[in-house]
Motif scaffolding. Structure first.
Motif, PDB file in Angstrom:
ATOM      1  N   ASP A  46      11.084 -10.761 -25.554  1.00  0.00           N
ATOM      2  CA  ASP A  46      10.066 -10.727 -24.497  1.00  0.00           C
ATOM      3  C   ASP A  46      10.623 -10.228 -23.169  1.00  0.00           C
ATOM      4  OD1 ASP A  46      11.556 -12.865 -23.575  1.00  0.00           O
ATOM      5  OD2 ASP A  46       9.937 -14.337 -23.674  1.00  0.00           O
ATOM      6  N   ASP A  47      11.784  -9.557 -23.209  1.00  0.00           N
ATOM      7  CA  ASP A  47      12.364  -8.997 -21.993  1.00  0.00           C
ATOM      8  C   ASP A  47      11.656  -7.689 -21.655  1.00  0.00           C
ATOM      9  OD1 ASP A  47      13.867  -8.174 -19.886  1.00  0.00           O
ATOM     10  OD2 ASP A  47      15.739  -7.944 -20.994  1.00  0.00           O
ATOM     11  N   ALA A  48      10.956  -7.658 -20.527  1.00  0.00           N
ATOM     12  CA  ALA A  48      10.196  -6.474 -20.123  1.00  0.00           C
ATOM     13  C   ALA A  48      11.067  -5.425 -19.446  1.00  0.00           C
ATOM     14  CB  ALA A  48       9.059  -6.880 -19.187  1.00  0.00           C
ATOM     15  N   ASP A  49      12.346  -5.719 -19.224  1.00  0.00           N
ATOM     16  CA  ASP A  49      13.235  -4.782 -18.534  1.00  0.00           C
ATOM     17  C   ASP A  49      14.042  -3.926 -19.500  1.00  0.00           C
ATOM     18  OD1 ASP A  49      14.278  -3.924 -15.863  1.00  0.00           O
ATOM     19  OD2 ASP A  49      16.179  -4.538 -16.753  1.00  0.00           O
ATOM     20  N   ILE A  50      13.847  -4.134 -20.801  1.00  0.00           N
ATOM     21  CA  ILE A  50      14.559  -3.317 -21.788  1.00  0.00           C
ATOM     22  C   ILE A  50      14.150  -1.854 -21.619  1.00  0.00           C
ATOM     23  CG2 ILE A  50      14.880  -2.897 -24.256  1.00  0.00           C
ATOM     24  CD1 ILE A  50      14.357  -5.853 -24.741  1.00  0.00           C
ATOM     25  N   VAL A  51      15.108  -0.953 -21.780  1.00  0.00           N
ATOM     26  CA  VAL A  51      14.809   0.472 -21.621  1.00  0.00           C
ATOM     27  C   VAL A  51      13.762   0.905 -22.636  1.00  0.00           C
ATOM     28  CG1 VAL A  51      17.044   1.059 -20.631  1.00  0.00           C
ATOM     29  CG2 VAL A  51      16.777   1.028 -23.102  1.00  0.00           C
ATOM     30  N   ALA A  52      13.023   1.944 -22.286  1.00  0.00           N
ATOM     31  CA  ALA A  52      11.817   2.330 -23.023  1.00  0.00           C
ATOM     32  C   ALA A  52      12.032   2.482 -24.522  1.00  0.00           C
ATOM     33  CB  ALA A  52      11.256   3.626 -22.441  1.00  0.00           C
ATOM     34  N   ALA A  53      13.152   3.046 -24.933  1.00  0.00           N
ATOM     35  CA  ALA A  53      13.366   3.320 -26.354  1.00  0.00           C
ATOM     36  C   ALA A  53      13.423   2.043 -27.178  1.00  0.00           C
ATOM     37  CB  ALA A  53      14.652   4.114 -26.542  1.00  0.00           C
ATOM     38  N   ASP A  54      13.836   0.940 -26.570  1.00  0.00           N
ATOM     39  CA  ASP A  54      13.985  -0.313 -27.299  1.00  0.00           C
ATOM     40  C   ASP A  54      12.982  -1.379 -26.883  1.00  0.00           C
ATOM     41  OD1 ASP A  54      16.189   0.467 -28.883  1.00  0.00           O
ATOM     42  OD2 ASP A  54      17.551   0.141 -27.212  1.00  0.00           O
ATOM     43  N   LEU A  55      12.105  -1.070 -25.941  1.00  0.00           N
ATOM     44  CA  LEU A  55      11.165  -2.060 -25.435  1.00  0.00           C
ATOM     45  C   LEU A  55      10.202  -2.502 -26.536  1.00  0.00           C
ATOM     46  CD1 LEU A  55      10.196  -3.557 -22.854  1.00  0.00           C
ATOM     47  CD2 LEU A  55       8.580  -1.676 -22.532  1.00  0.00           C
ATOM     48  N   PHE A  56       9.981  -3.805 -26.643  1.00  0.00           N
ATOM     49  CA  PHE A  56       9.073  -4.351 -27.642  1.00  0.00           C
ATOM     50  C   PHE A  56       7.677  -4.514 -27.046  1.00  0.00           C
ATOM     51  CE2 PHE A  56      13.209  -5.740 -29.135  1.00  0.00           C
ATOM     52  CZ  PHE A  56      13.112  -5.643 -30.513  1.00  0.00           C
ATOM     53  N   ALA A  57       6.669  -3.985 -27.722  1.00  0.00           N
ATOM     54  CA  ALA A  57       5.292  -4.269 -27.339  1.00  0.00           C
ATOM     55  C   ALA A  57       4.990  -5.727 -27.661  1.00  0.00           C
ATOM     56  CB  ALA A  57       4.338  -3.340 -28.089  1.00  0.00           C
ATOM     57  N   SER A  58       4.036  -6.289 -26.963  1.00  0.00           N
ATOM     58  CA  SER A  58       3.691  -7.691 -27.161  1.00  0.00           C
ATOM     59  C   SER A  58       3.291  -7.938 -28.618  1.00  0.00           C
ATOM     60  CB  SER A  58       2.541  -8.081 -26.236  1.00  0.00           C
ATOM     61  OG  SER A  58       2.172  -9.425 -26.427  1.00  0.00           O
ATOM     62  N   GLY A  59       3.951  -8.907 -29.254  1.00  0.00           N
ATOM     63  CA  GLY A  59       3.632  -9.265 -30.630  1.00  0.00           C
ATOM     64  C   GLY A  59       4.155  -8.308 -31.678  1.00  0.00           C
ATOM     65  N   PHE A  60       5.019  -7.360 -31.297  1.00  0.00           N
ATOM     66  CA  PHE A  60       5.554  -6.381 -32.248  1.00  0.00           C
ATOM     67  C   PHE A  60       6.988  -6.731 -32.630  1.00  0.00           C
ATOM     68  CE2 PHE A  60       2.863  -2.291 -32.270  1.00  0.00           C
ATOM     69  CZ  PHE A  60       1.698  -3.019 -32.215  1.00  0.00           C
ATOM     70  N   TRP A  61       7.415  -6.194 -33.780  1.00  0.00           N
ATOM     71  CA  TRP A  61       8.685  -6.587 -34.390  1.00  0.00           C
ATOM     72  C   TRP A  61       9.484  -5.369 -34.837  1.00  0.00           C
ATOM     73  CZ3 TRP A  61       9.543 -11.878 -34.542  1.00  0.00           C
ATOM     74  CH2 TRP A  61       8.423 -12.671 -34.228  1.00  0.00           C
ATOM     75  N   ALA A  62      10.807  -5.526 -34.850  1.00  0.00           N
ATOM     76  CA  ALA A  62      11.702  -4.507 -35.393  1.00  0.00           C
ATOM     77  C   ALA A  62      12.553  -5.143 -36.484  1.00  0.00           C
ATOM     78  CB  ALA A  62      12.589  -3.922 -34.296  1.00  0.00           C
ATOM     79  N   GLY A  63      13.277  -4.305 -37.226  1.00  0.00           N
ATOM     80  CA  GLY A  63      14.087  -4.844 -38.316  1.00  0.00           C
ATOM     81  C   GLY A  63      15.443  -4.206 -38.459  1.00  0.00           C
ATOM     82  N   ASP A  64      15.833  -3.358 -37.495  1.00  0.00           N
ATOM     83  CA  ASP A  64      17.107  -2.638 -37.628  1.00  0.00           C
ATOM     84  C   ASP A  64      18.293  -3.496 -37.187  1.00  0.00           C
ATOM     85  OD1 ASP A  64      16.154  -2.528 -34.987  1.00  0.00           O
ATOM     86  OD2 ASP A  64      17.333  -0.738 -34.545  1.00  0.00           O
ATOM     87  N   ALA A  65      18.429  -4.651 -37.790  1.00  0.00           N
ATOM     88  CA  ALA A  65      19.460  -5.596 -37.347  1.00  0.00           C
ATOM     89  C   ALA A  65      20.872  -5.158 -37.708  1.00  0.00           C
ATOM     90  CB  ALA A  65      19.178  -6.983 -37.930  1.00  0.00           C
ATOM     91  N   LEU A  66      21.036  -4.292 -38.688  1.00  0.00           N
ATOM     92  CA  LEU A  66      22.375  -3.846 -39.073  1.00  0.00           C
ATOM     93  C   LEU A  66      22.935  -2.800 -38.115  1.00  0.00           C
ATOM     94  CD1 LEU A  66      22.147  -3.465 -42.965  1.00  0.00           C
ATOM     95  CD2 LEU A  66      23.246  -5.296 -41.672  1.00  0.00           C
ATOM     96  N   ALA A  67      22.055  -2.100 -37.407  1.00  0.00           N
ATOM     97  CA  ALA A  67      22.494  -0.978 -36.584  1.00  0.00           C
ATOM     98  C   ALA A  67      23.365  -1.420 -35.409  1.00  0.00           C
ATOM     99  CB  ALA A  67      21.281  -0.203 -36.072  1.00  0.00           C
ATOM    100  N   GLY A  68      23.069  -2.600 -34.845  1.00  0.00           N
ATOM    101  CA  GLY A  68      23.859  -3.090 -33.725  1.00  0.00           C
ATOM    102  C   GLY A  68      23.627  -2.362 -32.429  1.00  0.00           C
TER     103      GLY A  68
END
Length: 225
Positions: free
Chosen positions: A152-174
């Motif tokens: 829920d950090d709104a200061d994350i740079v655009a490429a990694d910013l999460f929309a409200s209620g959205f999810w990612a799964g690239d946990a291996l990439a680091g």
């Protein structure tokens, strides 16, 4: 330049004189400020709302209690999704701030080698997406269950910013940023020195049985001086 100087004075008045001026060195003012960075991870109790990046499914409250070092999903019921979260804080005087990335060593894996794969259906999506239940395709084990993360950090740079209620799964990439700031932070202000990382898991009736699914999750905090 620092030295003594004579200024000779003459004129039509019939006399002469010398004025003396002494120039001294300027005073150099200097100081040193030490670098500092404090990074903490804290657990969040079950039943806590407003800590999973605006998620509204299941009332948006956490289903399990986490600690600073554990996310104990426990026994999973098929076709039921579960939410969990942790609080991350950074206090630093780094002039250009810091970034924190999340990385896991593997998908949740049992001693038999079965896995609860990364969202979505094992693809480990980099782009954040609305949550989707596992596809549950017979013979495609990556679709039997998956786990994702959000912030829920709104200061994350655009490429990694999460929309409200959205999810990612690239946990291996680091390389997926979950906490960021572009200047010094106090370790307590939302979107500056504090944010919540949310986790979500869901399995189907086809997910392979196992009582020891495990993985290691690491946060890497890097100051930007």
């Amino acid at each position: 330049s620092a030295a003594s100087y004579g200024i000779v004075i003459t004129g039509t008045f019939g006399d002469t004189g010398t004025a003396m001026i002494a120039m001294i060195d300027d005073v150099t003012v200097s100081a040193t400020v030490g670098t500092s960075l404090t990074f903490t991870v804290a657990g969040i109790a079950s039943g806590t709302g407003s800590v999973v990046n605006g998620e509204t499914d299941s009332s948006g409250t956490t289903d399990i209690a986490t600690t600073a070092t554990t996310i104990p999903w426990g026994a999973l019921t098929a076709d039921t999704d579960y939410l969990a979260a942790q609080t991350l804080t950074v206090t630093t005087n780094a002039s250009n701030g810091y970034s924190v990335v999340l990385v896991m060593d593997q998908a949740l894996t049992s001693s038999a080698g079965d896995t609860i794969d990364f969202f979505v259906d094992g693809s480990g999506t980099t782009d954040d997406l609305n949550w989707a239940t596992p596809a549950t395709t017979i013979g495609s084990v990556a679709t039997y269950g998956h786990m994702g993360f959000t912030s829920d950090d709104a200061d994350i740079v655009a490429a990694d910013l999460f929309a409200s209620g959205f999810w990612a799964g690239d946990a291996l990439a680091g390389n997926h940023i979950v906490l960021h700031n572009s200047g010094p932070s106090d370790g307590s202000t939302q979107n500056s020195g504090m944010a919540h990382v949310g986790f979500r898991i869901e399995t189907s009736a086809l997910q392979e049985a196992g009582s020891d699914y495990t993985a290691q999750l690491t946060y890497v905090a890097t100051p930007i001086f």
